[in-house]
Design a protein around this motif. Structure first.
Motif, PDB file in Angstrom:
ATOM      1  N   ILE A 184       0.768  -1.020  -0.200  1.00  0.00           N
ATOM      2  CA  ILE A 184       0.486   0.090   0.014  1.00  0.00           C
ATOM      3  C   ILE A 184       0.905   1.292   0.001  1.00  0.00           C
ATOM      4  N   PHE A 185       0.868   1.855  -0.984  1.00  0.00           N
ATOM      5  CA  PHE A 185       2.006   3.074  -1.177  1.00  0.00           C
ATOM      6  C   PHE A 185       0.576   4.255  -1.339  1.00  0.00           C
ATOM      7  N   THR A 186       1.393   5.648  -1.353  1.00  0.00           N
ATOM      8  CA  THR A 186       0.333   6.443  -1.481  1.00  0.00           C
ATOM      9  C   THR A 186       0.906   6.835  -3.175  1.00  0.00           C
ATOM     10  N   LYS A 187      -0.131   7.116  -3.954  1.00  0.00           N
ATOM     11  CA  LYS A 187      -0.592   7.918  -5.401  1.00  0.00           C
ATOM     12  C   LYS A 187       0.738   8.620  -5.695  1.00  0.00           C
ATOM     13  N   ALA A 188      -0.732   9.680  -4.709  1.00  0.00           N
ATOM     14  CA  ALA A 188      -0.398  11.034  -5.008  1.00  0.00           C
ATOM     15  C   ALA A 188      -0.509  12.490  -4.019  1.00  0.00           C
ATOM     16  N   PRO A 189       0.156  13.867  -3.955  1.00  0.00           N
ATOM     17  CA  PRO A 189      -0.702  14.055  -2.964  1.00  0.00           C
ATOM     18  C   PRO A 189      -1.866  14.789  -3.005  1.00  0.00           C
ATOM     19  N   ILE A 190      -2.820  15.051  -1.693  1.00  0.00           N
ATOM     20  CA  ILE A 190      -4.473  15.555  -1.447  1.00  0.00           C
ATOM     21  C   ILE A 190      -4.497  16.562  -2.837  1.00  0.00           C
ATOM     22  N   LEU A 191      -5.449  16.800  -3.026  1.00  0.00           N
ATOM     23  CA  LEU A 191      -6.109  17.580  -4.791  1.00  0.00           C
ATOM     24  C   LEU A 191      -5.260  17.610  -5.580  1.00  0.00           C
ATOM     25  N   ALA A 192      -4.118  16.897  -6.173  1.00  0.00           N
ATOM     26  CA  ALA A 192      -2.930  16.705  -7.174  1.00  0.00           C
ATOM     27  C   ALA A 192      -3.632  15.660  -7.830  1.00  0.00           C
ATOM     28  N   ALA A 193      -5.557  15.204  -7.670  1.00  0.00           N
ATOM     29  CA  ALA A 193      -5.802  13.909  -9.063  1.00  0.00           C
ATOM     30  C   ALA A 193      -6.096  15.371 -10.398  1.00  0.00           C
ATOM     31  N   VAL A 194      -6.155  14.645 -11.711  1.00  0.00           N
ATOM     32  CA  VAL A 194      -7.139  15.418 -12.157  1.00  0.00           C
ATOM     33  C   VAL A 194      -8.031  14.559 -12.540  1.00  0.00           C
ATOM     34  N   GLY A 195      -9.312  15.313 -13.285  1.00  0.00           N
ATOM     35  CA  GLY A 195     -10.143  14.521 -14.171  1.00  0.00           C
ATOM     36  C   GLY A 195     -10.490  14.143 -15.061  1.00  0.00           C
ATOM     37  N   SER A 196     -11.086  13.519 -15.624  1.00  0.00           N
ATOM     38  CA  SER A 196     -11.690  13.165 -17.107  1.00  0.00           C
ATOM     39  C   SER A 196     -12.000  14.226 -17.859  1.00  0.00           C
ATOM     40  N   GLY A 197     -10.838  14.114 -18.884  1.00  0.00           N
ATOM     41  CA  GLY A 197     -10.676  15.665 -20.198  1.00  0.00           C
ATOM     42  C   GLY A 197      -9.786  15.765 -19.657  1.00  0.00           C
ATOM     43  N   ASN A 198      -8.328  16.657 -18.942  1.00  0.00           N
ATOM     44  CA  ASN A 198      -7.742  16.462 -18.736  1.00  0.00           C
ATOM     45  C   ASN A 198      -6.175  16.023 -19.322  1.00  0.00           C
ATOM     46  N   ALA A 199      -5.073  16.752 -19.378  1.00  0.00           N
ATOM     47  CA  ALA A 199      -4.022  15.971 -19.022  1.00  0.00           C
ATOM     48  C   ALA A 199      -3.479  15.059 -18.584  1.00  0.00           C
ATOM     49  N   ILE A 200      -2.731  14.132 -18.898  1.00  0.00           N
ATOM     50  CA  ILE A 200      -2.125  12.529 -18.222  1.00  0.00           C
ATOM     51  C   ILE A 200      -0.181  13.206 -17.720  1.00  0.00           C
ATOM     52  N   GLY A 201       0.627  13.035 -17.380  1.00  0.00           N
ATOM     53  CA  GLY A 201       1.563  13.604 -16.776  1.00  0.00           C
ATOM     54  C   GLY A 201       3.090  12.547 -17.148  1.00  0.00           C
TER      55      GLY A 201
END
Length: 393
Positions: A184-201
């Motif tokens: 179990i690991f931390t994938k991303a910081p709080i509020l850092a996820a992007v939603g559908s339609g946004n670019a992924i990096g």
């Protein structure tokens, strides 16, 4: 380049009209900001006056009842919201955000033991089919023919571990794959996820990477699982392959975590059993005409979703604002994209679509993490924004 567009047909669950869908949108204007919404009768209802954050809604004693009874302001139709959440957006209109705010973004790795073991067999056999059959025979003698039914931490798993040690095939990935403790690991910081339609990096230094289509649980501060959404656990295989200590760099970069489109709450039409039997499909379409299709079947997961949630939140670790949990994937692309033997890797411009009949679809276009929109709205900004809008009580 075709513009990425969202609509009801390519984004919502097949039975969306009876589904209980909650999420977040960005409201425009001087007094704008993130808003918690529920989809009701085709309308997007702003619930922010009652629940300033989605984490507060999901931490309610009965979030399903609260969503059904709540009143709010209509922001327009779901069709219009989706239409403005693709790549051609009018900033003067609402658009989708990732359906998570103060929840910690966690992920479980190596949760599909059967595919993991097959990869180890192939690796240790060095491409020799006869050697692979010999190794597989040893494994099957220890645990039987169906590796899919192997339960991590069981006596059968421990016998397999001993066989693999004797054959010099043991690794730290196998430890978390078939041992008693999940990764179990931390994938991303709080509020850092992007939603559908946004670019992924994708990190610009990576030359071997891939999408990871996953079901993501929504869990409250008490460990109660209230719903699920879709996620892309973007992964840099070359970084992690160099050293397991580079896991955070392989997993956590700007725009490297996508969630959405909405969280579907459990109700009389959708339950944890539906998650356990969920079929997640993946499609990657490149600007060069390349197309990759894949799928991940949740009924082949080695650890039950409820067990993974319990290994995340327990007497040893608490999450006061709840968490979302990526459940892992069966999918691992091996098809060559450009040259024989080099396998699959992303190229800028790829459109990644992750879908499930019961959860809808998540669509994102690939760019590099230094070219994706910078993450600038953090927890402090959220608190300031909510206070200015009079939503903090």
């Amino acid at each position: 380049m075709n513009t990425l567009q969202l609509n009801i047909e390519n984004s919502l669950p097949h039975d969306w009209q009876r589904a209980t869908l909650v999420g977040r949108v960005w409201l425009p204007g001087e007094r704008g900001g993130p808003a918690v919404v529920v989809i009701r009768d085709g309308e997007v209802i702003d619930c922010s006056a009652h629940f300033a954050t989605l984490s507060l809604l999901l931490d309610h004693d009965q979030p399903l009842q609260a969503v059904r009874e709540i009143s709010g302001t209509s922001l327009g139709s779901i069709e219009d919201l989706l239409a403005n959440s693709g790549e051609q957006r009018d900033p003067a209109k609402p658009y989708l955000l990732a359906p998570t705010d103060l929840q910690v973004i966690k992920a479980a790795g190596v949760t599909f033991a059967s595919s993991m073991i097959e990869r180890v067999i192939e690796e240790k056999a060095g491409g020799d089919a006869l050697r692979a059959e010999e190794i597989r025979a040893l494994v099957q003698a220890a645990i039987g023919d169906n590796l899919r039914d192997l339960k991590p931490g069981s006596p059968e798993a421990m016998r397999l571990k001993q066989v693999l040690i004797e054959q010099k095939m043991w690794s730290q990935y196998l430890e978390v794959g078939i041992g008693p403790d999940a990764e179990i690991f931390t994938k991303a910081p709080i509020l850092a996820a992007v939603g559908s339609g946004n670019a992924i990096g994708i990190h610009p230094g990576s030359s071997w990477n891939n999408p990871e289509p996953e079901v993501v649980l929504a869990v409250d501060s008490q460990g109660r699982i209230y719903g699920a959404t879709l996620g892309n656990d973007v992964n840099l295989r070359d970084f992690e392959g160099r050293s397991a200590l580079l896991l955070s760099k392989a997993k956590d970069n700007n725009a490297s975590c996508a969630l959405g489109p909405f969280i579907r709450l459990f109700d009389e039409h959708f339950s944890l059993d539906d998650v356990r039997n969920c079929e997640v499909t993946l499609r990657v379409e490149g600007q060069d005409g390349y197309v990759l299709n894949g799928k991940s079947s949740m009924n082949q997961i080695s650890r039950d979703p409820a067990d993974l949630a319990a290994q995340t939140l327990n007497e040893n670790h608490q999450y006061p604002d709840g968490f979302v949990l990526f459940l892992g994937t069966l999918f691992a692309p091996t098809d060559d994209r450009d040259h024989p033997g080099q396998g699959f890797t992303h190229k800028p411009g790829d459109v990644v679509s992750i879908s499930s009949p019961t959860l809808g679809a998540l669509h994102n276009r690939v760019t590099t993490s230094d070219q994706a929109p910078r993450w600038t709205f953090g927890v402090g900004d959220l608190m300031k924004n909510l206070a200015e809008r009079g939503l903090l009580g």
